[in-house]
Design a protein around this motif. Structure first.
Motif, PDB file in Angstrom:
ATOM      1  N   ALA A 127       0.848  -1.197   0.000  1.00 25.86           N
ATOM      2  CA  ALA A 127       0.000   0.000   0.000  1.00 25.86           C
ATOM      3  C   ALA A 127       0.878   1.239   0.000  1.00 25.86           C
ATOM      4  CB  ALA A 127      -0.909  -0.014   1.217  1.00 25.86           C
ATOM      5  N   TYR A 128       0.418   2.287  -0.665  1.00 24.95           N
ATOM      6  CA  TYR A 128       1.189   3.529  -0.715  1.00 24.95           C
ATOM      7  C   TYR A 128       0.268   4.737  -0.736  1.00 24.95           C
ATOM      8  CZ  TYR A 128       0.105   3.340  -5.748  1.00 24.95           C
ATOM      9  OH  TYR A 128      -0.542   3.268  -6.955  1.00 24.95           O
ATOM     10  N   GLN A 129       0.839   5.877  -0.380  1.00 22.73           N
ATOM     11  CA  GLN A 129       0.230   7.181  -0.577  1.00 22.73           C
ATOM     12  C   GLN A 129       1.281   8.091  -1.199  1.00 22.73           C
ATOM     13  OE1 GLN A 129      -1.249   8.397   3.312  1.00 22.73           O
ATOM     14  NE2 GLN A 129      -3.335   7.869   2.702  1.00 22.73           N
ATOM     15  N   ILE A 130       0.850   8.894  -2.153  1.00 23.34           N
ATOM     16  CA  ILE A 130       1.745   9.868  -2.781  1.00 23.34           C
ATOM     17  C   ILE A 130       1.092  11.236  -2.664  1.00 23.34           C
ATOM     18  CG2 ILE A 130       3.047  10.514  -4.832  1.00 23.34           C
ATOM     19  CD1 ILE A 130       2.548   7.720  -5.942  1.00 23.34           C
ATOM     20  N   ALA A 131       1.802  12.164  -2.057  1.00 24.46           N
ATOM     21  CA  ALA A 131       1.332  13.549  -1.997  1.00 24.46           C
ATOM     22  C   ALA A 131       2.067  14.350  -3.061  1.00 24.46           C
ATOM     23  CB  ALA A 131       1.604  14.147  -0.619  1.00 24.46           C
ATOM     24  N   VAL A 132       1.317  15.038  -3.886  1.00 21.64           N
ATOM     25  CA  VAL A 132       1.886  15.914  -4.911  1.00 21.64           C
ATOM     26  C   VAL A 132       1.366  17.309  -4.613  1.00 21.64           C
ATOM     27  CG1 VAL A 132       2.177  16.328  -7.376  1.00 21.64           C
ATOM     28  CG2 VAL A 132       1.763  14.010  -6.546  1.00 21.64           C
ATOM     29  N   ASP A 133       2.266  18.224  -4.254  1.00 25.05           N
ATOM     30  CA  ASP A 133       1.845  19.507  -3.698  1.00 25.05           C
ATOM     31  C   ASP A 133       2.496  20.684  -4.388  1.00 25.05           C
ATOM     32  OD1 ASP A 133       0.333  18.427  -1.375  1.00 25.05           O
ATOM     33  OD2 ASP A 133       2.304  17.681  -0.805  1.00 25.05           O
ATOM     34  N   VAL A 134       1.773  21.806  -4.389  1.00 27.64           N
ATOM     35  CA  VAL A 134       2.396  23.085  -4.675  1.00 27.64           C
ATOM     36  C   VAL A 134       3.147  23.495  -3.424  1.00 27.64           C
ATOM     37  CG1 VAL A 134       0.649  23.791  -6.330  1.00 27.64           C
ATOM     38  CG2 VAL A 134       0.353  24.373  -3.929  1.00 27.64           C
ATOM     39  N   PRO A 135       4.114  24.403  -3.532  1.00 25.36           N
ATOM     40  CA  PRO A 135       4.900  24.774  -2.363  1.00 25.36           C
ATOM     41  C   PRO A 135       4.107  25.627  -1.386  1.00 25.36           C
ATOM     42  CG  PRO A 135       5.476  26.145  -4.208  1.00 25.36           C
ATOM     43  CD  PRO A 135       4.531  25.107  -4.730  1.00 25.36           C
ATOM     44  N   THR A 136       4.595  25.708  -0.173  1.00 23.09           N
ATOM     45  CA  THR A 136       3.989  26.569   0.828  1.00 23.09           C
ATOM     46  C   THR A 136       4.330  28.024   0.526  1.00 23.09           C
ATOM     47  OG1 THR A 136       5.935  26.492   2.247  1.00 23.09           O
ATOM     48  CG2 THR A 136       4.292  24.754   2.540  1.00 23.09           C
ATOM     49  N   PRO A 137       3.581  28.970   1.085  1.00 20.60           N
ATOM     50  CA  PRO A 137       3.933  30.377   0.875  1.00 20.60           C
ATOM     51  C   PRO A 137       5.351  30.701   1.311  1.00 20.60           C
ATOM     52  CG  PRO A 137       1.720  30.193   1.787  1.00 20.60           C
ATOM     53  CD  PRO A 137       2.321  28.809   1.803  1.00 20.60           C
ATOM     54  N   GLY A 138       5.837  30.052   2.376  1.00 20.52           N
ATOM     55  CA  GLY A 138       7.206  30.291   2.830  1.00 20.52           C
ATOM     56  C   GLY A 138       8.222  29.887   1.785  1.00 20.52           C
TER      57      GLY A 138
END
Length: 224
Positions: free
Chosen positions: A186-197
């Motif tokens: 089992a896996y999870q992949i998070a694909v995110d835009v960067p944080t404001p910082g």
């Protein structure tokens, strides 16, 4: 391209990223479950959604009689920094040693990572600006690597992770470094835009470049 043109393009990219972060669509990730993720460009599961925040859940199986060693997803990226990671929170119920691979829309290698996320998990943060368009994100067991049509590895999977081939993905080779017939990965992949910082750091870097580019000509005696 002149420095001013490059600068305008960079500032526009940062502004676009801030706009995404401010939009309701990017407030929370879209959850996607694996349904038909194959291991090729043609069979990749379509996970395009018009922006980049995704949380993908799925599973690999390395049962000897039913090998499922790679899952691929087709994603679309805006012109922004991409971060992707596996094993959120280091959940022990998830695959212990996954590898992430990123290919462009033509199947050319872009990036890979094995263990930068710590605890055997994969993570990459592409601080360079990626062109807008479709990409392919793949997750595989450690020991399985992508190959081009000539049978050459696309990445230095067991070394630096650098791109070795200028040809497109044609298949996969290898086997899991650890084979457990009872294991379902089992896996999870998070694909995110960067944080404001993170974006503030990018903007700060651009303004540092402005200052440097304007100071250096004065030091050399040339007119600005």
């Amino acid at each position: 391209m002149t420095f001013n043109a490059r600068l305008r393009g960079g500032l526009a990219a940062v502004a676009a990223c801030f706009a995404m972060l401010a939009s309701p669509a990017s407030a929370a990730p879209i959850s996607i479950s694996e349904t038909d993720a194959g291991d090729s460009l043609a069979t990749a599961q379509d996970a395009r959604n018009g922006y980049v925040n995704l949380l993908i859940s799925g599973g690999l199986s390395n049962e000897p009689n039913s090998l499922d060693l790679v899952d691929m997803y087709r994603i679309d990226l805006l012109r922004c920094i991409l971060g992707a990671s596996t094993g959120l929170g280091f959940d022990t119920s998830l695959i212990a040693d996954p590898v992430l691979f990123l290919f462009d829309g033509a199947g050319m290698g872009v990036a890979m990572d094995d263990e930068s996320g710590g605890n055997g998990q994969a993570f990459f943060n592409l601080v360079n600006q990626l062109p807008v368009g479709d990409y392919y994100l793949a997750i595989a067991y450690a020991g399985v690597e992508p190959m081009d049509a000539m049978g050459n590895p696309i990445f230095d999977s067991f070394g630096t992770g650098a791109v070795l081939s200028t040809s497109a993905l044609a298949g996969w080779m290898g086997s899991p470094l650890s084979l457990n017939p009872s294991l379902v990965g089992a896996y999870q992949i998070a694909v995110d835009v960067p944080t404001p910082g993170t974006l503030a750091l990018v903007a700060g870097g651009l303004f540092f470049l402005i200052r440097r580019q304007r100071v250096q000509p004065l030091q050399s005696g040339r007119a600005v």
